[in-house]
Write an enzyme that holds these catalytic residues in place. Sequence first.
Site, PDB file in Angstrom:
ATOM      1  N   ASP A   1      50.585 -48.249  10.858  1.00 44.34           N
ATOM      2  CA  ASP A   1      52.003 -48.270  10.506  1.00 44.34           C
ATOM      3  C   ASP A   1      52.246 -49.172   9.298  1.00 44.34           C
ATOM      4  OD1 ASP A   1      54.791 -48.177  10.610  1.00 44.34           O
ATOM      5  OD2 ASP A   1      54.827 -48.223  12.792  1.00 44.34           O
TER       6      ASP A   1
ATOM      7  N   ASP B   1      53.199 -53.016  10.645  1.00 39.41           N
ATOM      8  CA  ASP B   1      54.568 -52.725  10.229  1.00 39.41           C
ATOM      9  C   ASP B   1      55.486 -53.911  10.481  1.00 39.41           C
ATOM     10  OD1 ASP B   1      56.725 -50.655   9.500  1.00 39.41           O
ATOM     11  OD2 ASP B   1      57.406 -51.356  11.457  1.00 39.41           O
TER      12      ASP B   1
ATOM     13  N   THR C   1      59.146 -44.721  10.115  1.00 36.00           N
ATOM     14  CA  THR C   1      58.080 -44.573  11.108  1.00 36.00           C
ATOM     15  C   THR C   1      58.149 -43.246  11.863  1.00 36.00           C
ATOM     16  OG1 THR C   1      57.870 -46.963  11.400  1.00 36.00           O
ATOM     17  CG2 THR C   1      57.098 -45.574  13.210  1.00 36.00           C
TER      18      THR C   1
ATOM     19  N   LYS D   1      54.573 -48.975  19.967  1.00 34.02           N
ATOM     20  CA  LYS D   1      55.913 -48.405  19.838  1.00 34.02           C
ATOM     21  C   LYS D   1      55.997 -47.091  20.604  1.00 34.02           C
ATOM     22  CE  LYS D   1      56.863 -50.108  15.132  1.00 34.02           C
ATOM     23  NZ  LYS D   1      57.193 -49.675  13.746  1.00 34.02           N
ATOM     24  N   ASP D   2      57.152 -46.828  21.210  1.00 34.35           N
ATOM     25  CA  ASP D   2      57.310 -45.567  21.933  1.00 34.35           C
ATOM     26  C   ASP D   2      57.193 -44.368  20.995  1.00 34.35           C
ATOM     27  OD1 ASP D   2      59.746 -46.057  20.648  1.00 34.35           O
ATOM     28  OD2 ASP D   2      60.977 -45.903  22.458  1.00 34.35           O
ATOM     29  N   ARG D   3      57.827 -44.436  19.827  1.00 38.09           N
ATOM     30  CA  ARG D   3      57.775 -43.303  18.903  1.00 38.09           C
ATOM     31  C   ARG D   3      56.373 -43.098  18.337  1.00 38.09           C
ATOM     32  NH1 ARG D   3      61.108 -47.267  16.749  1.00 38.09           N
ATOM     33  NH2 ARG D   3      60.472 -48.307  14.822  1.00 38.09           N
TER      34      ARG D   3
ATOM     35  N   ASP E   1      52.115 -43.888   8.123  1.00 36.98           N
ATOM     36  CA  ASP E   1      53.386 -43.166   8.207  1.00 36.98           C
ATOM     37  C   ASP E   1      54.311 -43.457   7.040  1.00 36.98           C
ATOM     38  OD1 ASP E   1      53.571 -45.781   9.022  1.00 36.98           O
ATOM     39  OD2 ASP E   1      54.941 -45.399  10.681  1.00 36.98           O
ATOM     40  N   HIS E   2      54.038 -44.516   6.272  1.00 31.47           N
ATOM     41  CA  HIS E   2      54.838 -44.876   5.098  1.00 31.47           C
ATOM     42  C   HIS E   2      54.242 -46.135   4.488  1.00 31.47           C
ATOM     43  CE1 HIS E   2      56.570 -48.156   7.457  1.00 31.47           C
ATOM     44  NE2 HIS E   2      56.830 -47.273   8.418  1.00 31.47           N
TER      45      HIS E   2
END
Length: 570
Positions: free
Chosen positions: A48, A322, A89, A172-174, A369-370
């Site tokens: 992340d 992140d 994210t 993280k959940d996502r 993711d970014h």
Amino acid sequence: MSVPRVSKSDNMKAYLFFFAFLPYSGQLLMGQAGNTPKPKLVVGIIVDQMRFDQLYKYEDKFSEGGFKRLLREGFNFKNTTFNYVPTYTAPGHASIYTGTTPSYHGIIGNLWYDRKNGQLRGNVADTTETIVGSKTANSLGASPRNLLTTTISDELRLASNSRSRVLSVSLKDRGAILPGGHTASAAYWFDWESSPGYFVTSTYYMDEVPAWVSSFNKQEKSGAFLDTTWNTLYPIAEYTESSPDDNTYEPSLGGKPKPTFPYNFKEMRVKYREITSEYQLLLVSPVGNTLLTEFAIEAIKNENLGKDAEVDLLNISYSVTDVVGHTFGPQSVELADVYLRLDRDLETLLNFLDTSVGKEAYLLFLTSDHGVLPVASFLDQMHLPAGVARIKRYRESLNSYLNSLYGNQPWISYFEEDQIYLNWDLIRERKLNLATVQQQVAEFMSGQDGVHSVLTAHELQTESYSNGLRALLQNGYLAGRSGDVFLTFHPGIVLNANSEIDIAQVKGTTHGTGYSYDRHVPLLWMGTGIPKGESVRPVSPIDISPSLAMFLDLQLPSGSVGEPLKEIFK
């Protein structure tokens, strides 16, 4: 010069000659494709907020068995950029595994404004489900139901009639839920809000966690990790790729007088306990990544991943990079040390995969993711373009402007970041044209300081953009979930929602734009059938899932628009 005539019989001979060689040619081509071996286990790793340059920035201090091994033994796509905005994210994880953009898969942000209930909606929030596995009650449910397309995980499950195991893990959940898609065997994430910090799942997947997850949680490793002190892996003077440890653009944590090493988490957790959950500290400590690595290894062991005839898939999303990146910025010693320790965690994971699954039996990709923007105050000190977009000031000015046109009414439903949601009910009630109001807002906002360009939802729905920031915005737009007006700011500008903070006071950073610092990420492949090498051809993370589909002979995910990465099929 005369042209010789060709008779019908000559044409027939040529026709027969051509088709006489087709079976042989077809067998040759099919044989080449058929020789590509299938892995027993696919491992997808998302780091992340990892920028591409961080692969090389810390390279001299990496071990030989982590990032360096991936670079040495695998294939490196050096010019990998996301093809949409916003670069957050949730959209990143969804795009990687669906092979498409938010305009198709529907995850347009970490949050978006829900016009039906007038509230912000979380990307995986689901009030019809509850959390499973937490030691203390947690009713905040989660599921992938907001995802509008299938993922490569779903296609693997469909092709195997659910015999393939698909597991996703993250802090993280996502980071766990979206890669697993709609049909994952399980998704587990870290419940930092509840004591003592367990890995949990949702009733969407199961009614209770397996015995191995319960056993792992009962060891309460998260508490043991937080009873440690975080100091740098190397002498701090050797972190020459980072800014000085003590500076003005990093915040102090846990009541520390300065943002400097060491971080005594045993002391800090006591103070955090008074204001929030102490287990949130695992998200700003490298031990959070270590905890996740240990959990992922237990998942491989206990779920027997890569042990039978069906291909299995394990999705791992590392989140500490992140949170530390947001808090301290990409120039910090803290983030450098997190990457050096994550490198050792990757080495542990790869070594385990070598022995558990077999060096030639697994396929692995690593991406992000970014990216992230350097801290604006740091950029300003370096005399680089930077600034602060004060959204509160914009909102007040826009509200006054709309009131002057149409009367004093709540014309703006939501405006906290770079999207403006207008009050549709009020606009319909006053019989105004929505596209006209959108255009008036866009023209007004175009004159604000720091604004690069403005687009309306009407333009995104009726025009077609092929390049530049407009195309990126169009790829990130979904009618019904997205706003009415979209702001793009100049490079180096950070958004501030509600205060009048000066640029010198900015601490920490963010991401989300269409500029290269947010879009350019690493993409490494290693393992079964992957050649060694690198490419500078422009590619996108949405090309990962189509590539996996070709490797595994799967149907493309339903919304896929990415292209298979031809270099890794040689």
